[in-house]
Enzyme design. Structure first.
Site, PDB file in Angstrom:
ATOM      1  N   GLU A 265       0.887  -1.170   0.000  1.00  0.00           N
ATOM      2  CA  GLU A 265       0.000   0.000   0.000  1.00  0.00           C
ATOM      3  C   GLU A 265       0.916   1.208   0.000  1.00  0.00           C
ATOM      4  O   GLU A 265       1.516   1.560   1.011  1.00  0.00           O
ATOM      5  CB  GLU A 265      -0.914  -0.034   1.226  1.00  0.00           C
ATOM      6  CG  GLU A 265      -2.146   0.835   1.092  1.00  0.00           C
ATOM      7  CD  GLU A 265      -1.884   2.275   1.480  1.00  0.00           C
ATOM      8  OE1 GLU A 265      -1.675   3.111   0.551  1.00  0.00           O
ATOM      9  OE2 GLU A 265      -1.861   2.573   2.673  1.00  0.00           O
ATOM     10  N   CYS A 299      -2.247   8.830   3.011  1.00  0.00           N
ATOM     11  CA  CYS A 299      -2.075   8.487   1.602  1.00  0.00           C
ATOM     12  C   CYS A 299      -3.359   8.719   0.818  1.00  0.00           C
ATOM     13  O   CYS A 299      -3.322   8.887  -0.398  1.00  0.00           O
ATOM     14  CB  CYS A 299      -1.620   7.038   1.462  1.00  0.00           C
ATOM     15  SG  CYS A 299      -2.730   5.859   2.249  1.00  0.00           S
TER      16      CYS A 299
END
Length: 492
Positions: A265, A299
């Site tokens: 990720e 993010c």
């Protein structure tokens, strides 16, 4: 900066009581280096604690322990694993206030954001406690009729989990919960900026009944060398990493040597698209959530705001007013809306991005500067007229900066939004559902928030496309990341 209620708010727990040594095989032990790693409060720049500094040998000991504990945990009945995970959830909820303060103390995020993180992090244990008993296989008849096709899911083995500082609880539980549900054992290496939360949770797992050796936690000042050594140990079969794309690329190279399964990720550069037929009130609320959750240090944070010409002025003005009204201060003060960044380097990088945008023609509507005080503070900032060539459009911001550009047509904004190496999440606001679904389908991202500023959910598959990562976390997909699929051809 708005006034704060107190200069140094009191905490409801004693930092000195927190575990700070390595957690290996259910025991606390100092690192064999004999050194310690200071943990800094980004709100005040003071040292709040120190944690053990693991050597490569310590890390490999943790791998050995996880490997030894693997068979018994894999053979543990799914219902028992489920009940242990459920107990982890319950204990986290019971201690949510203490955990939120701890996260805010070592990370700097506002208490309200920290409370949200604890609830989110705990939910992974509840969700995967339910998934633990639903790892159903498949059975079918071969087209030829010669045999049956039997498919079952088995735990992949020892998993190395590497997590970042921005969500010290959630990024750990989002990996640990599915790994344990699948029957895997793990070695967690949290970020050294925020290790106290990881160790506090390790103590909680043991209380919930996680057997010794199933979850191991180590901190080290030599992250690269230590993780590399673990990835080159043949007993390790899985890497799950959350962090920057730059580091992710390096770890993929390392993992290739032993052909490890990888869940990555990585970075994001989320576009936030507002069409002129959008509900402007809803778009502003969504923008504040997508941009300012965790102070922009996420993010999934909205980075590039593309606003259609018809509402550009109103949207920009209203967003600037909301950003300017935020109270900036110590994270663990209840009056704070926006806490500090994680460290001085983050402030310097954010400052450079804003200065570059202004040199290229952008206008500052609010903010645009660091605060001259102890702590790593940067004012919530809105920039308008940001050109496509500005670095702030190309790079992940990871801070409280909203960079606004305009667009005229649907085709134009789709091209602008997809013009990035990243593809984690996109946000789209429009009053026309058909258009919203059409544009969402054309976004080159693993997730889309359609008329929503928050998409993360333990029940949904989280992950990106392009250089934002590999694999998915959450949902049923998350537990499959920790499984090997075995096909058995059988006659009866």
């Amino acid at each position: 900066m708005s006034a704060q209620t107190k200069l140094t708010p009191e905490l409801d727990f004693d930092v000195a009581s927190l575990p700070t040594d390595l957690y290996i095989n259910g025991k606390w032990r100092p690192g064999s280096t004999g050194k310690r790693i200071d943990v800094i409060d980004p709100s005040t720049q003071t040292v709040i604690s120190s944690v053990a500094d693991a050597s490569i040998e310590d890390a490999l000991d943790a791998v050995a322990v996880a490997y030894q504990a693997g068979p018994a945990w894999a053979e543990t009945a799914p219902r028992k694993r489920s009940e242990i995970l459920r107990r982890c959830f319950e204990l986290m909820i019971e201690r949510k206030d203490m955990l939120a303060e701890l996260i805010s103390l070592e990370n700097g995020k506002a208490l309200n954001d920290a409370r949200g993180e604890v609830a989110y992090a705990a939910e992974f244990f509840r969700w995967f406690s339910e998934e633990a008993v639903r790892l159903n296989g498949e059975m079918s008849t071969a087209p030829s009729g010669a045999n049956r096709i039997l498919v079952e899911y088995q735990p992949i083995g020892v998993a190395v989990l590497v997590t970042p500082w921005n969500f010290p609880a959630a990024m750990a539980t989002r990996k640990i919960a599915p790994a344990l549900a699948a029957g895997c054992t793990v070695v967690l290496k949290p970020a050294t900026e925020t290790p106290l939360t990881a160790y506090a949770l390790a103590e909680l797992y043991a209380e919930a009944g996680v057997p010794d050796g199933v979850v191991n936690v180590i901190t080290t000042s030599r992250s690269g060398a230590t993780v590399s050594a673990m990835l080159h140990d043949p007993r390790v079969r899985k890497l799950s990493f959350t962090g920057s794309t730059e580091v992710g690329r390096k770890l993929l190279h390392e993992a290739a040597d032993n052909v490890l399964s990888c869940s990555m990720e990585l970075g994001g550069n989320a576009p936030f698209i507002v069409f002129d037929d959008a509900d402007l009130d809803a778009a502003i609320e969504g923008a504040m959530i997508a941009k300012m959750r965790n102070g922009g240090e996420a993010c999934t944070a909205a980075n590039r705001f593309y606003v259609q010409e018809g509402i550009l002025e109103d949207f920009s003005r209203r967003l600037a007013e909301r950003m300017e009204a935020m109270t900036v201060g110590i994270g663990y003060d209840n009056a704070t809306h926006c806490g500090p960044l994680i460290n001085a380097d983050a402030v310097s990088r954010i400052s450079g991005l804003v200065e570059d945008a202004v040199r290229r023609g952008a206008t500052i509507l609010t903010g645009g500067k660091a605060l001259d005080r102890e702590g790593f503070y940067y004012l919530p900032t809105v920039l308008t007229g940001v050109p496509a060539e500005a670095a702030i459009i190309r790079e992940e911001i990871f801070g409280p900066i909203a960079a606004i550009s305009s667009f005229e047509t649907e085709e134009e904004v789709i091209r602008l939004a997809n013009d990035s190496e990243y593809g984690l999440i996109s946000y789209v606001y429009t009053g026309n559902l058909a258009k919203g679904l059409r544009v969402s389908g054309k976004m080159e991202s693993g997730m889309v928030g359609l008329n929503r500023g928050l998409a993360s959910d333990p029940a949904a598959p989280f992950g990106g496309t392009k250089q934002s990562g590999l694999g998915r976390e959450g949902a049923h997909h998350g537990v499959l990341e920790f499984c090997e699929m075995k096909y058995i051809a059988v006659n009866w």
